[in-house]
Design a protein around this motif. Structure first.
Motif, PDB file in Angstrom:
ATOM      1  N   ILE A 122       0.832  -1.204   0.000  1.00 41.60           N
ATOM      2  CA  ILE A 122       0.000   0.000   0.000  1.00 41.60           C
ATOM      3  C   ILE A 122       0.871   1.260   0.000  1.00 41.60           C
ATOM      4  O   ILE A 122       0.611   2.205  -0.750  1.00 41.60           O
ATOM      5  N   ILE A 123       1.899   1.280   0.819  1.00 40.48           N
ATOM      6  CA  ILE A 123       2.788   2.456   0.872  1.00 40.48           C
ATOM      7  C   ILE A 123       3.499   2.633  -0.462  1.00 40.48           C
ATOM      8  O   ILE A 123       3.648   3.767  -0.948  1.00 40.48           O
ATOM      9  N   LEU A 124       3.953   1.554  -1.087  1.00 41.08           N
ATOM     10  CA  LEU A 124       4.597   1.670  -2.399  1.00 41.08           C
ATOM     11  C   LEU A 124       3.616   2.183  -3.445  1.00 41.08           C
ATOM     12  O   LEU A 124       3.991   2.964  -4.329  1.00 41.08           O
ATOM     13  N   THR A 125       2.358   1.781  -3.344  1.00 43.27           N
ATOM     14  CA  THR A 125       1.332   2.298  -4.264  1.00 43.27           C
ATOM     15  C   THR A 125       1.127   3.791  -4.045  1.00 43.27           C
ATOM     16  O   THR A 125       1.047   4.563  -5.009  1.00 43.27           O
ATOM     17  N   VAL A 126       1.051   4.204  -2.791  1.00 40.31           N
ATOM     18  CA  VAL A 126       0.900   5.630  -2.479  1.00 40.31           C
ATOM     19  C   VAL A 126       2.095   6.421  -3.015  1.00 40.31           C
ATOM     20  O   VAL A 126       1.934   7.483  -3.630  1.00 40.31           O
ATOM     21  N   CYS A 127       3.299   5.904  -2.793  1.00 37.13           N
ATOM     22  CA  CYS A 127       4.501   6.593  -3.287  1.00 37.13           C
ATOM     23  C   CYS A 127       4.505   6.660  -4.813  1.00 37.13           C
ATOM     24  O   CYS A 127       4.937   7.658  -5.400  1.00 37.13           O
ATOM     25  N   GLY A 128       4.030   5.614  -5.467  1.00 41.00           N
ATOM     26  CA  GLY A 128       3.919   5.646  -6.928  1.00 41.00           C
ATOM     27  C   GLY A 128       2.936   6.703  -7.391  1.00 41.00           C
ATOM     28  O   GLY A 128       3.190   7.422  -8.361  1.00 41.00           O
ATOM     29  N   LEU A 129       1.813   6.839  -6.684  1.00 40.32           N
ATOM     30  CA  LEU A 129       0.848   7.888  -7.022  1.00 40.32           C
ATOM     31  C   LEU A 129       1.434   9.275  -6.791  1.00 40.32           C
ATOM     32  O   LEU A 129       1.182  10.200  -7.567  1.00 40.32           O
ATOM     33  N   VAL A 130       2.227   9.409  -5.735  1.00 40.56           N
ATOM     34  CA  VAL A 130       2.880  10.699  -5.467  1.00 40.56           C
ATOM     35  C   VAL A 130       3.873  11.026  -6.576  1.00 40.56           C
ATOM     36  O   VAL A 130       3.934  12.166  -7.054  1.00 40.56           O
ATOM     37  N   ARG A 131       4.640  10.029  -7.007  1.00 45.57           N
ATOM     38  CA  ARG A 131       5.585  10.263  -8.117  1.00 45.57           C
ATOM     39  C   ARG A 131       4.845  10.666  -9.378  1.00 45.57           C
ATOM     40  O   ARG A 131       5.288  11.545 -10.121  1.00 45.57           O
ATOM     41  N   LEU A 132       3.709  10.026  -9.638  1.00 42.07           N
ATOM     42  CA  LEU A 132       2.893  10.381 -10.798  1.00 42.07           C
ATOM     43  C   LEU A 132       2.395  11.819 -10.677  1.00 42.07           C
ATOM     44  O   LEU A 132       2.445  12.585 -11.639  1.00 42.07           O
ATOM     45  N   ARG A 133       1.954  12.183  -9.497  1.00 43.42           N
ATOM     46  CA  ARG A 133       1.459  13.547  -9.262  1.00 43.42           C
ATOM     47  C   ARG A 133       2.577  14.572  -9.435  1.00 43.42           C
ATOM     48  O   ARG A 133       2.366  15.631 -10.030  1.00 43.42           O
ATOM     49  N   ILE A 134       3.758  14.266  -8.904  1.00 37.06           N
ATOM     50  CA  ILE A 134       4.895  15.194  -9.045  1.00 37.06           C
ATOM     51  C   ILE A 134       5.250  15.351 -10.518  1.00 37.06           C
ATOM     52  O   ILE A 134       5.530  16.453 -10.980  1.00 37.06           O
ATOM     53  N   GLY A 135       5.225  14.259 -11.263  1.00 35.01           N
ATOM     54  CA  GLY A 135       5.529  14.324 -12.690  1.00 35.01           C
ATOM     55  C   GLY A 135       4.575  15.225 -13.448  1.00 35.01           C
ATOM     56  O   GLY A 135       4.970  15.957 -14.344  1.00 35.01           O
ATOM     57  N   THR A 136       3.303  15.210 -13.049  1.00 34.04           N
ATOM     58  CA  THR A 136       2.329  16.085 -13.726  1.00 34.04           C
ATOM     59  C   THR A 136       2.494  17.528 -13.283  1.00 34.04           C
ATOM     60  O   THR A 136       2.219  18.437 -14.046  1.00 34.04           O
ATOM     61  N   LEU A 137       2.965  17.743 -12.054  1.00 34.95           N
ATOM     62  CA  LEU A 137       3.167  19.113 -11.583  1.00 34.95           C
ATOM     63  C   LEU A 137       4.382  19.763 -12.228  1.00 34.95           C
ATOM     64  O   LEU A 137       4.377  20.946 -12.540  1.00 34.95           O
ATOM     65  N   ILE A 138       5.431  18.963 -12.443  1.00 37.18           N
ATOM     66  CA  ILE A 138       6.670  19.495 -13.014  1.00 37.18           C
ATOM     67  C   ILE A 138       6.501  19.788 -14.498  1.00 37.18           C
ATOM     68  O   ILE A 138       6.978  20.786 -15.004  1.00 37.18           O
ATOM     69  N   LEU A 139       5.787  18.908 -15.208  1.00 43.31           N
ATOM     70  CA  LEU A 139       5.592  19.096 -16.631  1.00 43.31           C
ATOM     71  C   LEU A 139       4.650  20.237 -16.827  1.00 43.31           C
ATOM     72  O   LEU A 139       4.614  21.137 -17.408  1.00 43.31           O
TER      73      LEU A 139
END
Length: 100
Positions: free
Chosen positions: A83-100
């Motif tokens: 679950i924590i790895l899934t949350v971290c993956g979602l956070v990475r996805l969110r950061i990627g959309t914020l940076i782009l």
């Protein structure tokens, strides 16, 4: 509680907030003593340290948006890592959309 620092090299240095004062190889901000003020040099060092840590603090905030990561975990502990790895993956996805 498991000590994560045991996994690192003894020469590894860490940066932490005031909660980690007194730890081995941890740089923490200066704390104001009772009825005393911090010197200008100490204030400057605290600002430098906080400016280095701000990115990590923002990531922690984003992870805690997911309530399962910020509250007591009540499910089977075997699925906690997934679950924590899934949350971290979602956070990475969110950061990627914020940076782009």
């Amino acid at each position: 509680m498991f000590n994560q620092q045991a996994l690192f090299n003894e020469q590894q240095n860490f940066q932490g907030d005031k909660g980690y004062q007194g730890g081995k190889n941890i740089t923490t901000p200066y704390k104001k003593k009772k009825k005393q003020e911090l010197s200008e040099e100490q204030k400057t060092e605290n600002k430098i340290l906080s400016s280095q840590r701000i990115f990590v603090e923002h990531l922690i905030r984003i992870v805690k948006i997911f309530q399962i990561a910020s509250q007591r975990f009540r499910l089977n502990s075997d699925v906690y890592n997934e679950i924590i790895l899934t949350v971290c993956g979602l956070v990475r996805l969110r950061i990627g959309t914020l940076i782009l």
